[in-house]
Scaffold this active site. Structure first.
Site, mmCIF file in Angstrom:
data_model
loop_
_atom_site.group_PDB
_atom_site.id
_atom_site.type_symbol
_atom_site.label_atom_id
_atom_site.label_comp_id
_atom_site.label_asym_id
_atom_site.label_seq_id
_atom_site.Cartn_x
_atom_site.Cartn_y
_atom_site.Cartn_z
ATOM 1 C CG ASN A 9 52.714 28.251 64.174
ATOM 2 O OD1 ASN A 9 53.915 28.009 64.149
ATOM 3 N ND2 ASN A 9 51.859 27.603 64.954
ATOM 4 C CE LYS A 11 50.760 24.669 63.134
ATOM 5 N NZ LYS A 11 49.568 23.837 63.209
ATOM 6 C CG HIS A 95 50.186 26.233 68.764
ATOM 7 N ND1 HIS A 95 49.928 24.921 68.498
ATOM 8 C CD2 HIS A 95 49.735 26.937 67.692
ATOM 9 C CE1 HIS A 95 49.356 24.831 67.296
ATOM 10 N NE2 HIS A 95 49.231 26.042 66.793
ATOM 11 C CD GLU A 97 50.547 22.034 66.249
ATOM 12 O OE1 GLU A 97 51.631 22.606 66.053
ATOM 13 O OE2 GLU A 97 49.600 22.050 65.429
ATOM 14 C CD GLU A 167 45.842 28.629 66.540
ATOM 15 O OE1 GLU A 167 46.006 28.844 65.343
ATOM 16 O OE2 GLU A 167 46.668 28.013 67.231
ATOM 17 N N GLY A 173 44.846 22.163 61.371
ATOM 18 C CA GLY A 173 45.458 21.196 60.462
ATOM 19 C C GLY A 173 44.518 20.114 59.974
ATOM 20 C CB SER A 213 41.355 24.725 58.598
ATOM 21 O OG SER A 213 41.851 23.491 59.096
HETATM 22 P P1 PGA Z 1 46.386 25.331 60.458
HETATM 23 O O1 PGA Z 1 47.169 25.656 61.823
HETATM 24 O O2 PGA Z 1 46.169 26.661 59.769
HETATM 25 O O3 PGA Z 1 47.274 24.417 59.700
HETATM 26 O O4 PGA Z 1 45.085 24.714 60.843
HETATM 27 C C1 PGA Z 1 46.866 26.780 62.607
HETATM 28 C C2 PGA Z 1 47.765 26.831 63.813
HETATM 29 O O5 PGA Z 1 48.078 25.782 64.390
HETATM 30 O O6 PGA Z 1 48.192 27.923 64.231
#
Ligand code: PGA
Length: 250
Positions: A9, A11, A95, A97, A167, A173, A213
């Site tokens: 992803n 982003k 997601h 976010e 997740e 992140g 992560s």
């Molecule tokens: P990350 O994000 O690997 O940077 O933790 C995962 C995601 O949001 O899909």
């Protein structure tokens, strides 16, 4: 056997030139495997070009979001058919976010799920709890609500093929990865819930990715868990070598 799937992803990262460069690097470095499928999810502006660059490879193409409506006065939105028209096969929905920053509700995510399925796009359906919800003992209730409301009214045959991504919001992140045991516990809970809501067959055949992560160093142990069937990767998918290493270690 469930298929393992590792999706990147991107982003809101990479302009068109940077996207082309990253896709070319991934194509060069990736040794394709029968047992692990790779998917990338660039931004909308790079999807058309990405689809051309990926043709002839086994790498799947996903969008990061879409609108639940077909067309019309929805300024700034992109429809399922528009995604299909540029060669998209998958779409990330729900997601965290989108849920927290853009205020998407379970009801809206459910409408998007239905539209994606009706349009022959495979959803990557994301769910996960915040740290506060985990610490207050609400984790399983939160996950169950997201699953039941997100999938409300979707039949077993329509859901089949959908990818689920667990997740934990506190791991996205942050560098704080769930331990393999913590992740496995929730994955087993989700699979059991799918069995209750649908059938053993659907539950056993559904790919459930872990996200939060994921890096080359922790991918093997996480994906080695019984109910973890791959990863949804954010930060570590922005460099071809770490994305490819995660696929290799899966
Ligand atoms: P990350 O994000 O690997 O940077 O933790 C995962 C995601 O949001 O899909």
């Amino acid at each position: 056997m469930r298929q393992k799937i590792v999706a990147g992803n991107w982003k809101m990262n990479n302009d068109l030139n940077e996207s082309v460069a990253l896709i070319n690097q991934i194509k060069e470095a990736l040794v394709e495997r029968e047992d692990v499928k790779a998917i990338i999810a660039p931004t909308f502006i790079a999807l058309d070009k990405a689809s051309q660059l990926l043709s002839g490879t086994n790498i799947g193409l996903s969008a990061q979001n879409m609108c639940s409506e077909d067309s019309g006065a929805f300024t700034g939105a992109i429809s399922a058919n528009m995604l299909k028209s540029v060669g998209c096969e998958y779409v990330i929905l729900g997601h965290s976010e989108r849920r927290t920053i853009f205020g998407e509700t379970d009801k809206l995510i459910n409408a998007k799920m239905k539209k994606a399925i009706a349009s022959n796009l495979t959803p990557i359906f994301c769910i996960g709890e915040t740290l506060e919800e985990r610490e207050s003992g609400e984790m399983k209730n939160v996950i169950e609500k997201q699953v039941r409301e997100g999938l409300d009214g979707i039949s077993e045959s329509d859901l089949s093929g959908t990818i689920v991504a667990y997740e934990p919001v506190w791991a996205i992140g942050t560098g704080k990865v769930a331990t393999p045991d913590q992740a496995q516990e929730v994955h087993a809970f989700i699979r059991n819930l799918l069995k209750e809501m649908y059938s053993e067959e659907l539950a056993e055949n559904t790919t459930i990715q872990y996200g939060g992560s994921v890096k080359p160093e922790n991918a093997a142990e996480l994906i080695g868990q019984k109910d973890i069937d791959g990863a949804l990767v954010g930060g570590a998918c922005l460099k071809a070598d770490s994305f490819v290493a995660i696929i290799k270690n899966a």
